[in-house]
Design a protein around this motif. Structure first.
Motif, PDB file in Angstrom:
ATOM      1  N   UNK A  65       0.834  -1.209   0.000  1.00 27.25           N
ATOM      2  CA  UNK A  65       0.000   0.000   0.000  1.00 27.25           C
ATOM      3  C   UNK A  65       0.866   1.255   0.000  1.00 27.25           C
ATOM      4  N   UNK A  66       1.943   1.252   0.794  1.00 28.64           N
ATOM      5  CA  UNK A  66       2.827   2.412   0.849  1.00 28.64           C
ATOM      6  C   UNK A  66       3.479   2.680  -0.501  1.00 28.64           C
ATOM      7  N   UNK A  67       3.878   1.617  -1.207  1.00 30.17           N
ATOM      8  CA  UNK A  67       4.495   1.810  -2.526  1.00 30.17           C
ATOM      9  C   UNK A  67       3.490   2.373  -3.525  1.00 30.17           C
ATOM     10  N   UNK A  68       2.257   1.876  -3.452  1.00 29.67           N
ATOM     11  CA  UNK A  68       1.219   2.399  -4.345  1.00 29.67           C
ATOM     12  C   UNK A  68       0.941   3.865  -4.028  1.00 29.67           C
ATOM     13  N   UNK A  69       0.877   4.212  -2.730  1.00 29.77           N
ATOM     14  CA  UNK A  69       0.657   5.599  -2.337  1.00 29.77           C
ATOM     15  C   UNK A  69       1.766   6.501  -2.862  1.00 29.77           C
ATOM     16  N   UNK A  70       3.021   6.030  -2.783  1.00 28.54           N
ATOM     17  CA  UNK A  70       4.146   6.825  -3.287  1.00 28.54           C
ATOM     18  C   UNK A  70       4.027   7.046  -4.797  1.00 28.54           C
ATOM     19  N   UNK A  71       3.607   6.019  -5.509  1.00 33.04           N
ATOM     20  CA  UNK A  71       3.438   6.131  -6.964  1.00 33.04           C
ATOM     21  C   UNK A  71       2.324   7.125  -7.302  1.00 33.04           C
ATOM     22  N   UNK A  72       1.216   7.068  -6.554  1.00 34.54           N
ATOM     23  CA  UNK A  72       0.108   7.989  -6.795  1.00 34.54           C
ATOM     24  C   UNK A  72       0.487   9.422  -6.435  1.00 34.54           C
ATOM     25  N   UNK A  73       1.332   9.577  -5.406  1.00 32.14           N
ATOM     26  CA  UNK A  73       1.828  10.917  -5.070  1.00 32.14           C
ATOM     27  C   UNK A  73       2.595  11.517  -6.228  1.00 32.14           C
ATOM     28  N   UNK A  74       3.406  10.689  -6.885  1.00 31.56           N
ATOM     29  CA  UNK A  74       4.184  11.170  -8.027  1.00 31.56           C
ATOM     30  C   UNK A  74       3.280  11.646  -9.157  1.00 31.56           C
ATOM     31  N   UNK A  75       2.122  11.008  -9.282  1.00 34.99           N
ATOM     32  CA  UNK A  75       1.177  11.393 -10.329  1.00 34.99           C
ATOM     33  C   UNK A  75       0.403  12.657  -9.961  1.00 34.99           C
ATOM     34  N   UNK A 104      -1.863  12.932  -7.538  1.00 38.54           N
ATOM     35  CA  UNK A 104      -3.213  12.683  -7.051  1.00 38.54           C
ATOM     36  C   UNK A 104      -3.326  13.045  -5.567  1.00 38.54           C
ATOM     37  N   UNK A 105      -4.541  13.280  -5.127  1.00 39.82           N
ATOM     38  CA  UNK A 105      -4.765  13.636  -3.726  1.00 39.82           C
ATOM     39  C   UNK A 105      -4.337  12.503  -2.806  1.00 39.82           C
ATOM     40  N   UNK A 106      -3.763  12.833  -1.649  1.00 39.83           N
ATOM     41  CA  UNK A 106      -3.421  11.781  -0.689  1.00 39.83           C
ATOM     42  C   UNK A 106      -4.666  10.990  -0.281  1.00 39.83           C
ATOM     43  N   UNK A 107      -4.447   9.705   0.033  1.00 43.11           N
ATOM     44  CA  UNK A 107      -5.537   8.877   0.528  1.00 43.11           C
ATOM     45  C   UNK A 107      -6.325   8.158  -0.535  1.00 43.11           C
ATOM     46  N   UNK A 108      -5.823   8.132  -1.778  1.00 40.76           N
ATOM     47  CA  UNK A 108      -6.571   7.476  -2.862  1.00 40.76           C
ATOM     48  C   UNK A 108      -6.786   5.993  -2.578  1.00 40.76           C
ATOM     49  N   UNK A 109      -5.753   5.318  -2.085  1.00 40.89           N
ATOM     50  CA  UNK A 109      -5.900   3.884  -1.841  1.00 40.89           C
ATOM     51  C   UNK A 109      -6.903   3.625  -0.728  1.00 40.89           C
ATOM     52  N   UNK A 110      -6.897   4.474   0.301  1.00 37.41           N
ATOM     53  CA  UNK A 110      -7.870   4.305   1.385  1.00 37.41           C
ATOM     54  C   UNK A 110      -9.295   4.481   0.882  1.00 37.41           C
ATOM     55  N   UNK A 111      -9.503   5.473   0.029  1.00 36.31           N
ATOM     56  CA  UNK A 111     -10.862   5.705  -0.470  1.00 36.31           C
ATOM     57  C   UNK A 111     -11.315   4.565  -1.377  1.00 36.31           C
ATOM     58  N   UNK A 112     -10.384   4.021  -2.164  1.00 40.84           N
ATOM     59  CA  UNK A 112     -10.727   2.889  -3.019  1.00 40.84           C
ATOM     60  C   UNK A 112     -11.057   1.655  -2.186  1.00 40.84           C
ATOM     61  N   UNK A 113     -10.217   1.359  -1.188  1.00 42.89           N
ATOM     62  CA  UNK A 113     -10.461   0.203  -0.329  1.00 42.89           C
ATOM     63  C   UNK A 113     -11.776   0.353   0.428  1.00 42.89           C
ATOM     64  N   UNK A 114     -12.082   1.580   0.845  1.00 42.51           N
ATOM     65  CA  UNK A 114     -13.325   1.797   1.562  1.00 42.51           C
ATOM     66  C   UNK A 114     -14.535   1.546   0.667  1.00 42.51           C
ATOM     67  N   UNK A 115     -14.439   1.987  -0.579  1.00 40.55           N
ATOM     68  CA  UNK A 115     -15.557   1.754  -1.508  1.00 40.55           C
ATOM     69  C   UNK A 115     -15.740   0.257  -1.764  1.00 40.55           C
ATOM     70  N   UNK A 116     -14.624  -0.455  -1.933  1.00 41.95           N
ATOM     71  CA  UNK A 116     -14.714  -1.894  -2.180  1.00 41.95           C
ATOM     72  C   UNK A 116     -15.301  -2.616  -0.965  1.00 41.95           C
ATOM     73  N   UNK A 117     -14.885  -2.215   0.227  1.00 40.23           N
ATOM     74  CA  UNK A 117     -15.375  -2.906   1.430  1.00 40.23           C
ATOM     75  C   UNK A 117     -16.865  -2.671   1.625  1.00 40.23           C
TER      76      UNK A 117
END
Length: 568
Positions: free
Chosen positions: A345-355, A357-370
């Motif tokens: 998750x941390x590596x994905x967050x770092x990659x999304x930061x480089x793009x 994107x707003x912080x917390x994208x993975x958390x929001x995606x995981x929350x929607x899936x759950x």
């Protein structure tokens, strides 16, 4: 080139020679998960170094000492107060983060009555190693489900949920410190004869060459756990807390050191496992009713509970909604894969930061899936959530079950409360729902980033004699809070009060106002999560840090103290 840059470049070259180039991390993406706290804090480090042996760790420390840089020692980085990462705002010397997670050896002494752990050993790893022996570590699932290390628990005065065991504590440690003369020393207080030179001691420990010293170790007079706590916690008339971070009773060398010494190994007691525990689930709409039961049990019961965990309905609901995916992950995959999942998750967050994107994208995606997954909690827990505001999870061992039933039947059912005895699955689910609540609050912040300024997380120890324990904020303060989460280790009177502050409000001012209310009640803080960079160290605690680390070489700034060399 400035002297600092020259120093760092020379040091990095030496460190690569010691641990190998792949274990010296210098890119921002590679350093991200080591320089950003699980909940709070982030800062800059010249490099993250990951030694693969105790001898390598010692040589890294020697090189850093010679280069006059700051060392921040870190294991799993699961702390809640930012105390295991660099802090924002800078230091007067370059910073090296020394991550110990590759150092995972643990050895049993006396058929598992004690263990010797290297600094990367996690609670989960130790729990799994001891389980076939019918033994347990100081803490079990809770902090351990987040991958916390044994060493981190001891250094940070972690308390855990287990009433009879008290805070993580030992007087038996192998550690390095810089003395008042500026000399780096390795100090062996393990109670084991391992040699004379640092590299001889560390190499022997690395090889697990302990069989010859086991017999002598039986005669060690130092303690490897808080042997007084079970008696201490029963004193419900005492006007002081049962345990808190700055308690002088439990500040000893590595214990409570908060990174001001560098720990290479710890020797700790283990405990007989409770193999067939029974869980009682208590609900009430009157907090005084729960306090009356607490006092009755601590005063009159022969057998202390294994654990007694409090949850407010708000904590239950937050955990149920925002901790669902973590709950299901642990149930399906166990805790041993959790650190790997967080690393991904941390590596994905770092990659999304480089793009960008707003912080917390993975958390929001995981929350929607759950949210698409079916309800994961047993029906009786949901019914109790709807019926009662206050929840108490009581876990008893086999010897204390009948006694607990009698005491519960003396108090319940009442006009405001009741209890039921859990089936095995209900008990497991109840405690896991309690222990994912910390991660759930982090998820809540990420999902509601537009409405939440930040988390004000308070970890407080209430006096043992306090009866009015439930916190009611004044209206003017409460209106600044979007969501409140209250839970805690109820029989120890250690409470976790977390406030998600409304966007635009001043978190520091709110925190100080709430702490002032708690101080007026005689509460002490923090209780078990260390001061980190969130709390000011009490004078006695700062003095302890200064005595351990007179040159302020290791983890300076903890407890909002000086970050400068020699504590200037």
């Amino acid at each position: 080139m400035s002297p600092d840059i020259e120093t760092v470049e020379s040091l990095l070259s030496k460190l690569r020679g010691i641990v190998g180039p792949r274990q010296v991390l210098i890119s921002a993406a590679a350093k991200r998960r080591y320089c950003r706290g699980y909940r709070y804090g982030q800062g800059e480090a010249a490099a993250v170094v990951r030694p693969g042996s105790l001898v390598e760790m010692w040589r890294v420390l020697q090189a850093c000492h010679a280069a006059d840089v700051i060392v921040i020692c870190q294991a799993a980085n699961t702390g809640l107060t930012g105390g295991s990462t660099p802090a924002d705002g800078g230091y007067d010397r370059p910073v090296i983060v020394l991550n110990t997670l590759r150092l995972r050896r643990l050895d049993l002494l006396d058929q598992g009555l004690q263990v010797v752990t290297q600094p990367g050993v996690t609670l989960d790893q130790l729990e799994r190693r001891l389980k076939p022996l019918g033994r347990e570590p100081h803490s079990v699932i809770g902090s351990s489900c987040m991958g916390a290390s044994v060493t981190g628990g001891v250094c940070n005065n972690s308390g855990g949920s287990l009433i009879r065991r008290g805070p993580a504590y030992t007087e038996l440690a192998l550690y390095a410190q810089v003395d008042s003369q500026g000399q780096l020393q390795l100090i062996n207080h393990l109670g084991l004869e391992l040699g004379t030179t640092p590299e001889e001691i560390l190499a022997r420990l690395e090889q697990g060459n302990l069989s010859e010293v086991n017999e002598n170790s039986r005669h060690c007079t130092r303690h490897a756990s808080d042997h007084e706590y079970a008696r201490h916690v029963r004193d419900v008339q005492a006007a002081t807390p049962a345990r808190y971070n700055a308690d002088p009773r439990r500040l000893y060398e590595a214990s409570g050191s908060a990174g001001h010494v560098v720990v290479f190994a710890l020797r700790l007691d283990t405990f007989a496992a409770d193999l067939t525990p029974t869980v009682f689930y208590i609900g009430s709409n009157d907090p005084a009713e729960l306090e009356a039961f607490r006092r009755s049990m601590l005063t009159h019961a022969e057998h202390l509970p294994i654990a007694g965990e409090y949850m407010h309905r708000s904590a239950f609901e937050a955990s149920e909604r925002y901790g669902k995916d973590l709950f299901l992950f642990i149930r399906r995959c166990g805790t041993e894969r959790l650190m790997q999942a967080y690393a991904i998750k941390s590596r994905v967050d770092a990659w999304l930061d480089k793009l960008g994107l707003r912080p917390g994208c993975t958390d929001r995606l995981l929350q929607r899936l759950s949210g698409w997954l079916p309800s994961h909690l047993p029906a009786r827990l949901i019914a109790w959530r709807n019926r009662y505001e206050h929840h108490l999870l009581l876990k008893m061992n086999e010897e204390g079950v009948q006694e607990a039933r009698r005491l519960l039947q003396q108090h319940f059912p009442s006009a405001t409360g009741d209890f039921f005895e859990c089936e095995e699955e209900e008990g497991r689910a109840a405690f896991l729902n309690r222990f994912v609540v910390g991660a759930a609050i982090v998820r809540y912040r990420a999902v509601h980033v537009d409405e939440v300024e930040d988390i004000v997380a308070l970890d407080v120890a209430l006096p043992r004699n306090m009866q009015d324990w439930f916190e009611h904020l004044p209206a003017k303060l409460a209106e600044k809070i979007r969501f409140t989460m209250l839970c805690g280790h109820f029989f120890c009177h250690v409470m976790h009060q977390e406030y998600l502050v409304r966007k635009g409000e001043n978190c520091d001012a709110i925190k100080e106002a709430i702490l002032a209310l708690l101080e007026a009640k005689g509460a002490r803080y923090p209780a078990e999560h260390n001061v980190g960079h969130q709390y000011r160290a009490e004078p006695a605690l700062e003095d302890f840090y200064r005595r351990l680390d007179p040159t302020n070489s290791f983890n300076p700034g903890i407890g909002q103290t000086s970050r400068r060399k020699h504590w200037r």
